[in-house]
Design a protein around this motif. Structure first.
Motif: not given
Ligand SMILES: [Zn+2]
Length: 402
Positions: A59-84
């Motif tokens: 592949l052309p380009g640059t290889a680097l370590p994969g990125l991290v998101d240190a604060h997520v809520h995978l089980s929340f749907d960001p498209d609803v107003a009250d995810p809990i």
């Protein structure tokens, strides 16, 4: 779907490899060998033992370590107003669908590791276990599972409610036994839970300290939800491992003075506590504290040497995984260099998550979590927006060139 352990051994060659960011270590015309989920070779393309690999990806380009998101809520749907409420009202299958969708969307942004800081019992842990079995198409997950909160406290409907050091210790033990990789404690109230106060300190300090002790006993780090100055102070004195949000709300509302922030920032820096500011350039408008003000606090934190890590609070209303790059740009706007931002999004975040030594860099023996992007992210972070290749545990899971 194949399990990561059966992914073909692969040699990835690129124009450039950035193996780590503090300081940036780059190699022109380089290659990375991946086998059994681990990196087993990094070096110049010409010296690569190409015949040892079942496939070669050029592949052309640059290889680097994969990125991290240190604060997520995978089980929340960001498209609803009250995810809990949404999560509790839904059947488990619906929540699982949300987790899968968020997971896939993270991969498309080059995020190979997330720390989930609060979900209803078991759902995210179950998804995370699928990585080894090859049934989970998403980032590596460090999950706190249920947050520890006071009775009726922030996120109590999904949390473990505790009002004593004894029950708090038992909660930590239970979470650990069920496979949690981190502990989340709600030190202050939160905006998403009616009847809680972001200014309040929800636990006596001996109870926060009991959580920290119990977590450290079993090797888990403690992430503390703290919005207010008082909350940050309480969490610091209990020696939590990371402060989440850290928005310095004070009884004067937005009017927390610069001197207080500066002094507290220095204490945070000296203690070595990580701070995950959950700030995002593409999500500026929905916070009670103006974006520019929050950016300024982050610039102070960075200037005095606080270990600022990348985390988005992904899953809260209006904040899907697709907005991940906005977190990187926000830190850059707060005065961090692109190398510092990428260090915060890779190795430093991995340290905060309690992952192994050198995790979040590219070196033999480490998990093969890596991305290849067109262009050079050290020159322009926008190069990260659409990775050409994304690998988690040696398995190619996303990317425009795959
Ligand atoms: Zn959160």
């Amino acid at each position: 779907m194949t399990a990561s352990t059966t992914a073909p051994s692969t040699l990835v060659t690129t124009d450039k490899v950035i193996t780590s960011f503090d300081p940036p270590r780059t190699m022109a015309g380089a290659a990375i060998g991946v086998r059994d989920g681990l990196i087993d070779w990094v070096g110049p393309k010409d010296a690569a033992p190409a015949d040892r690999y079942e496939q070669i990806v050029r592949l052309p380009g640059t290889a680097l370590p994969g990125l991290v998101d240190a604060h997520v809520h995978l089980s929340f749907d960001p498209d609803v107003a009250d995810p809990i409420s949404d999560a509790l009202d839904s059947v488990r299958a619906r929540v699982t669908q949300t987790i899968e969708s968020n997971g896939r969307r993270f991969l498309e942004r080059g995020v190979t590791t997330v720390r989930d800081l609060g979900s209803m019992r078991g759902v995210v842990l179950e998804a995370g276990r699928g990585l080894g079995r090859g049934t989970w198409l998403g980032p590596r997950i460090v999950a706190a599972d249920q947050p520890i909160t006071r009775p009726q406290g922030h996120a109590w409907r999904i949390g473990i409610q505790s009002d004593s050091a004894t029950s708090a210790r038992a909660a930590v033990r239970d979470l650990f036994d069920r496979g949690a990789g981190a502990v989340k404690i709600m030190v202050t109230g939160g905006r998403m839970t009616v009847g809680t106060d972001p200014l309040s300190v929800e636990f006596p300090s001996h109870l926060i300290a009991a959580v920290v002790d119990a977590a450290h006993e079993v090797g888990l780090n403690v992430a503390a939800h703290c919005l207010s100055v008082a909350g940050i102070r309480a969490a610091l004195s209990a020696q939590v491992d990371s402060i989440e949000h850290g928005t310095f709300i004070s009884p004067n509302g937005l009017g927390c003075d610069e001197e207080t922030v500066e002094r507290l920032a220095q204490e945070i820096a000296q203690s070595g506590t990580y701070l995950c500011p959950t700030i995002n350039a593409d999500y500026p408008g929905r916070h009670p504290i103006p974006f520019e003000q929050r950016l300024h606090w982050v610039s102070i934190l960075h200037r005095v040497g606080v270990k600022v890590i990348v985390g988005n609070d992904t899953g809260i209303p209006g904040l899907p995984p697709d907005l991940y790059p906005g977190a990187l740009r926000a830190l850059e706007s707060a005065g961090m260099s692109s190398a510092q931002v990428l260090h915060s999004a890779t190795a430093l975040a991995c340290q905060a998550l309690g992952l192994g030594r050198n995790s979040g860099t590219l070196a033999p023996g480490l998990a093969a979590d890596l991305i290849v992007v067109e262009g050079d992210p050290l020159a322009d972070l926008r190069a990260l927006s659409a990775p050409a290749l994304v690998m988690v545990g040696g398995r190619t899971v996303a990317g425009s060139r795959t």
